[in-house]
Design a protein around this motif. Structure first.
Motif, PDB file in Angstrom:
ATOM      1  N   MET A   1      20.374  61.103  36.985  1.00 16.74           N
ATOM      2  CA  MET A   1      21.794  60.828  36.763  1.00 16.74           C
ATOM      3  C   MET A   1      22.088  59.343  36.911  1.00 16.74           C
ATOM      4  O   MET A   1      21.630  58.714  37.865  1.00 16.74           O
ATOM      5  N   LYS A   2      22.772  58.802  35.930  1.00 19.75           N
ATOM      6  CA  LYS A   2      23.110  57.386  36.017  1.00 19.75           C
ATOM      7  C   LYS A   2      24.156  57.154  37.097  1.00 19.75           C
ATOM      8  O   LYS A   2      25.065  57.954  37.289  1.00 19.75           O
ATOM      9  N   LYS A   3      23.999  56.031  37.770  1.00 16.67           N
ATOM     10  CA  LYS A   3      24.937  55.670  38.819  1.00 16.67           C
ATOM     11  C   LYS A   3      25.993  54.743  38.229  1.00 16.67           C
ATOM     12  O   LYS A   3      25.691  53.937  37.343  1.00 16.67           O
ATOM     13  N   THR A   4      27.158  54.792  38.758  1.00 19.47           N
ATOM     14  CA  THR A   4      28.157  53.804  38.374  1.00 19.47           C
ATOM     15  C   THR A   4      28.519  52.985  39.615  1.00 19.47           C
ATOM     16  O   THR A   4      28.265  53.393  40.739  1.00 19.47           O
ATOM     17  N   ALA A   5      29.090  51.824  39.339  1.00 19.05           N
ATOM     18  CA  ALA A   5      29.488  50.954  40.441  1.00 19.05           C
ATOM     19  C   ALA A   5      30.756  50.225  40.037  1.00 19.05           C
ATOM     20  O   ALA A   5      30.984  49.950  38.860  1.00 19.05           O
ATOM     21  N   LYS A   6      31.588  49.933  41.016  1.00 16.25           N
ATOM     22  CA  LYS A   6      32.764  49.092  40.762  1.00 16.25           C
ATOM     23  C   LYS A   6      32.297  47.654  40.621  1.00 16.25           C
ATOM     24  O   LYS A   6      31.374  47.213  41.332  1.00 16.25           O
ATOM     25  N   ALA A   7      32.922  46.930  39.732  1.00 13.74           N
ATOM     26  CA  ALA A   7      32.484  45.544  39.484  1.00 13.74           C
ATOM     27  C   ALA A   7      33.671  44.692  39.058  1.00 13.74           C
ATOM     28  O   ALA A   7      34.772  45.208  38.788  1.00 13.74           O
ATOM     29  N   TYR A   8      33.430  43.387  39.000  1.00 17.89           N
ATOM     30  CA  TYR A   8      34.369  42.433  38.419  1.00 17.89           C
ATOM     31  C   TYR A   8      33.617  41.660  37.351  1.00 17.89           C
ATOM     32  O   TYR A   8      32.504  41.165  37.593  1.00 17.89           O
ATOM     33  N   GLY A   9      34.225  41.572  36.175  1.00 16.16           N
ATOM     34  CA  GLY A   9      33.549  40.849  35.099  1.00 16.16           C
ATOM     35  C   GLY A   9      34.544  40.289  34.105  1.00 16.16           C
ATOM     36  O   GLY A   9      35.753  40.512  34.213  1.00 16.16           O
ATOM     37  N   ALA A  10      33.993  39.526  33.150  1.00 11.26           N
ATOM     38  CA  ALA A  10      34.827  38.901  32.119  1.00 11.26           C
ATOM     39  C   ALA A  10      34.519  39.544  30.768  1.00 11.26           C
ATOM     40  O   ALA A  10      33.362  39.781  30.439  1.00 11.26           O
ATOM     41  N   LYS A  11      35.584  39.818  30.006  1.00 12.38           N
ATOM     42  CA  LYS A  11      35.407  40.450  28.698  1.00 12.38           C
ATOM     43  C   LYS A  11      35.240  39.431  27.578  1.00 12.38           C
ATOM     44  O   LYS A  11      34.868  39.783  26.473  1.00 12.38           O
ATOM     45  N   SER A  12      35.544  38.170  27.878  1.00 10.07           N
ATOM     46  CA  SER A  12      35.342  37.121  26.870  1.00 10.07           C
ATOM     47  C   SER A  12      35.275  35.768  27.584  1.00 10.07           C
ATOM     48  O   SER A  12      35.535  35.686  28.787  1.00 10.07           O
ATOM     49  N   ALA A  13      34.926  34.747  26.813  1.00 11.85           N
ATOM     50  CA  ALA A  13      34.745  33.406  27.381  1.00 11.85           C
ATOM     51  C   ALA A  13      36.048  32.838  27.932  1.00 11.85           C
ATOM     52  O   ALA A  13      36.039  31.957  28.795  1.00 11.85           O
ATOM     53  N   THR A  14      37.163  33.342  27.455  1.00 11.56           N
ATOM     54  CA  THR A  14      38.445  32.779  27.890  1.00 11.56           C
ATOM     55  C   THR A  14      39.196  33.694  28.853  1.00 11.56           C
ATOM     56  O   THR A  14      40.235  33.330  29.385  1.00 11.56           O
ATOM     57  N   ALA A  15      38.644  34.900  29.079  1.00 11.00           N
ATOM     58  CA  ALA A  15      39.354  35.870  29.923  1.00 11.00           C
ATOM     59  C   ALA A  15      39.108  35.618  31.404  1.00 11.00           C
ATOM     60  O   ALA A  15      38.049  35.139  31.800  1.00 11.00           O
ATOM     61  N   ASP A  16      40.096  35.963  32.216  1.00 12.06           N
ATOM     62  CA  ASP A  16      39.874  36.025  33.659  1.00 12.06           C
ATOM     63  C   ASP A  16      38.932  37.186  33.971  1.00 12.06           C
ATOM     64  O   ASP A  16      38.802  38.124  33.182  1.00 12.06           O
ATOM     65  N   LEU A  17      38.316  37.114  35.151  1.00  4.60           N
ATOM     66  CA  LEU A  17      37.527  38.262  35.586  1.00  4.60           C
ATOM     67  C   LEU A  17      38.480  39.382  36.000  1.00  4.60           C
ATOM     68  O   LEU A  17      39.563  39.117  36.561  1.00  4.60           O
ATOM     69  N   GLU A  18      38.066  40.615  35.742  1.00  3.16           N
ATOM     70  CA  GLU A  18      38.934  41.753  36.043  1.00  3.16           C
ATOM     71  C   GLU A  18      38.086  42.948  36.472  1.00  3.16           C
ATOM     72  O   GLU A  18      36.874  42.966  36.233  1.00  3.16           O
ATOM     73  N   PRO A  19      38.704  43.960  37.093  1.00  3.65           N
ATOM     74  CA  PRO A  19      37.925  45.115  37.568  1.00  3.65           C
ATOM     75  C   PRO A  19      37.309  45.881  36.410  1.00  3.65           C
ATOM     76  O   PRO A  19      37.925  46.014  35.349  1.00  3.65           O
TER      77      PRO A  19
END
Lengths: 349, 349
Positions: free
Chosen positions: B1-19
């Motif tokens: 079973m694949k595990k999931t995890a909470k993270a913070y990341g950016a969806k594009s080069a100009t975006a803020d990091l978000e959950p």
């Protein structure tokens, strides 16, 4: 009694070289007097005559690739006798006591080495005068023994072009089987190829000029890499153990750095001028190194000459008369010489 | 079973990091599952989020200064057990068989190391995701043991800033009594000062900012050299055994090269961008060297962590909550942090 000698020198940065008479110092206890047979023509001679590096004091009598025979020795000279075939290179004195001198790195003497020309002369005042002349007086510590079995004309450039390329190859421990690149096929580069080959390396001549390929191979290169051929450069990426860079002018470094293996070094010996911008990543990715190297110490120069005797290595030269020096300078500046001019000093006597 | 995890990341080069929620791979036989306690904020995180080096694939989940506790081990894991305090740095995999890997230089893996984020993911496809998350699964070969006696928050930056400065100091054999310069007092530089001091060197902080002097001395510098003070620079000319250059942007090199002793090396670790022109003579005169260095191998990273345990060395940090990452990035780009932000991952759980 002060000695005089016939010479050729320049009275200003824009003047042609012309005949002059210069003083040579009286023989001191550890001095050797040398009748000059041949003197090589180094690009540095031209830079100094033309004051390209500033600091030239006129008249400039160039010449630091000197081959001659001993005609007289001071009472405390124990290494040489009258009749010996000897050489004098880029230096004629150093303090002999600083950390550099004690480590056989007289070229980096902390108190300032006395270079063969255009360096403050401790004995006569003024500047030292080089080898475009009939004789030179030099302390025995800076006189090199030249093997009798090699052509003395071809040996002259060993005193600068030879040691300049030999020293980094030895210092960075180039050995049998290493893949060694030599960038640029001129006075320095052609010696780099010969030495790297004789040390057992797999030698790659790296040049912009496809028409130099045949000559490079004749001199000892196993491969020729045309640096403008991007596919060929990619095929050689990350494969060189060592690169000797003899390009005499500022240039891009990134394409050459891409050729180095991890932890490998490219050594600059030709360009005493501004290098162009390069990318930090070219060094960071692969822990690569760029270094410089300046001629070599006296002990190392003797080792190089002995090696040349054992392997019968000399420079490829064109012999000229002293009177043709100005034309020779024009040809050197156009890279039109294979690969070094050597003055036959009989023409001045 | 694949595990999931909470993270913070950016969806594009100009975006803020978000959950975000990300997948972590199922535990393989030699894998270790790590509950992340802390993750350092490296300037490389920002470069990757903003695609400064090109090649970023979104979403980007940065973070390669990871400290955590083992929560699960695969059946073939023999180095770690549940509860161990461990770290993961810039790499999570490499081929383990090429010449570089066999010489403990996984960062230069000839088949391409798998970096901790934004690197092709061999297990799940897509890109690897870094440490701005609650857990990570990593092969035991790339998991580091963290000494229990050091502050785990301050240990996080050791995994990148630490090894990046430790590796060149060790590789170039900095030793007791050497005069070592560290250029730039930031995340990297402050670790360079601590390590060079702990290795017994005489440490000189070289900086443009006189107001960093007190802090440099508190961190372990014995002297501070203001690089804009030309008299001071002259007084230190030709005196350094080694210089660690942590300046993060392209810059002039000649003034710093003038500080090196004969045969000494300046190593670039910060600037993965164009360096300005430099003079060939800066290297030729003194056989000086410039090199680059990239993080360090896994074995060397473990040695560094063990050394930190013995000498009680950690980074100077400011702890933040995951939710404050975007403000932290702004402050990092203004060099407004002493000297590393570390995310307390409890804030994400």
């Amino acid at each position: 009694m002060k000695k005089t000698a016939k010479a050729y020198g320049a009275k200003s940065a824009t003047a042609d070289l012309e005949p002059m008479t210069i003083e040579r110092r009286e023989l001191q206890a550890t001095d050797v007097n040398i009748d000059i047979l041949y003197c090589g023509v180094c690009h540095s001679d031209i830079h100094t005559v033309r004051n390209d590096w500033k600091g030239s004091t006129y008249p400039v009598i160039p010449g630091h690739e000197i081959i001659g025979r001993v005609t007289e020795v001071g009472p405390n000279v124990n290494n040489f006798k009258v009749g010996d075939l000897v050489g004098v290179g880029c230096m004629v004195d150093s303090c002999q006591s600083c950390n550099s001198c004690q480590h056989d790195l007289e070229q980096f003497c902390e108190n300032g080495a006395t270079f063969t020309y255009n360096s403050p002369d401790k004995h006569l005042g003024g500047q030292t005068y080089g080898g475009y002349t009939t004789s030179v007086v030099c302390d025995q510590e800076f006189v090199l023994r030249v093997p009798e079995n090699i052509d003395p004309k071809g040996a002259a450039p060993l005193l600068c072009a030879g040691i300049t390329t030999w020293s980094p190859l030895r210092h960075w421990k180039v050995k049998k089987g290493d893949k060694v690149g030599v960038i640029g096929l001129g006075g320095l580069g052609h010696m780099g190829v010969k030495f790297a080959n004789a040390l057992g390396a797999h030698v790659v001549m790296i040049t912009t000029s496809p028409d130099k390929a045949d000559d490079a191979e004749r001199l000892g290169a196993h491969e020729v890499l045309i640096s403008k051929d991007q596919d060929a450069m990619k095929a050689h990426a990350n494969s060189f153990d060592f690169i000797l860079n003899t390009i005499p002018v500022g240039h891009e470094m990134d394409p050459y750095l891409s050729l180095l293996k991890i932890d490998a070094t490219m050594v600059l010996v030709g360009a005493i001028e501004n290098m162009r911008e390069f990318h930090g990543g070219s060094l960071v990715m692969g822990r690569k190194r760029v270094a410089g190297s300046l001629i070599g110490g006296i002990k190392e120069t003797q080792e190089m000459l002995d090696f040349c005797g054992e392997h019968n290595i000399v420079s490829d030269i064109e012999v000229i008369d002293m009177q043709n020096i100005n034309e020779a300078y024009e040809r050197v500046t156009k890279n039109d010489v294979k690969y070094r001019f050597v003055i036959d000093m009989a023409s001045l006597k």
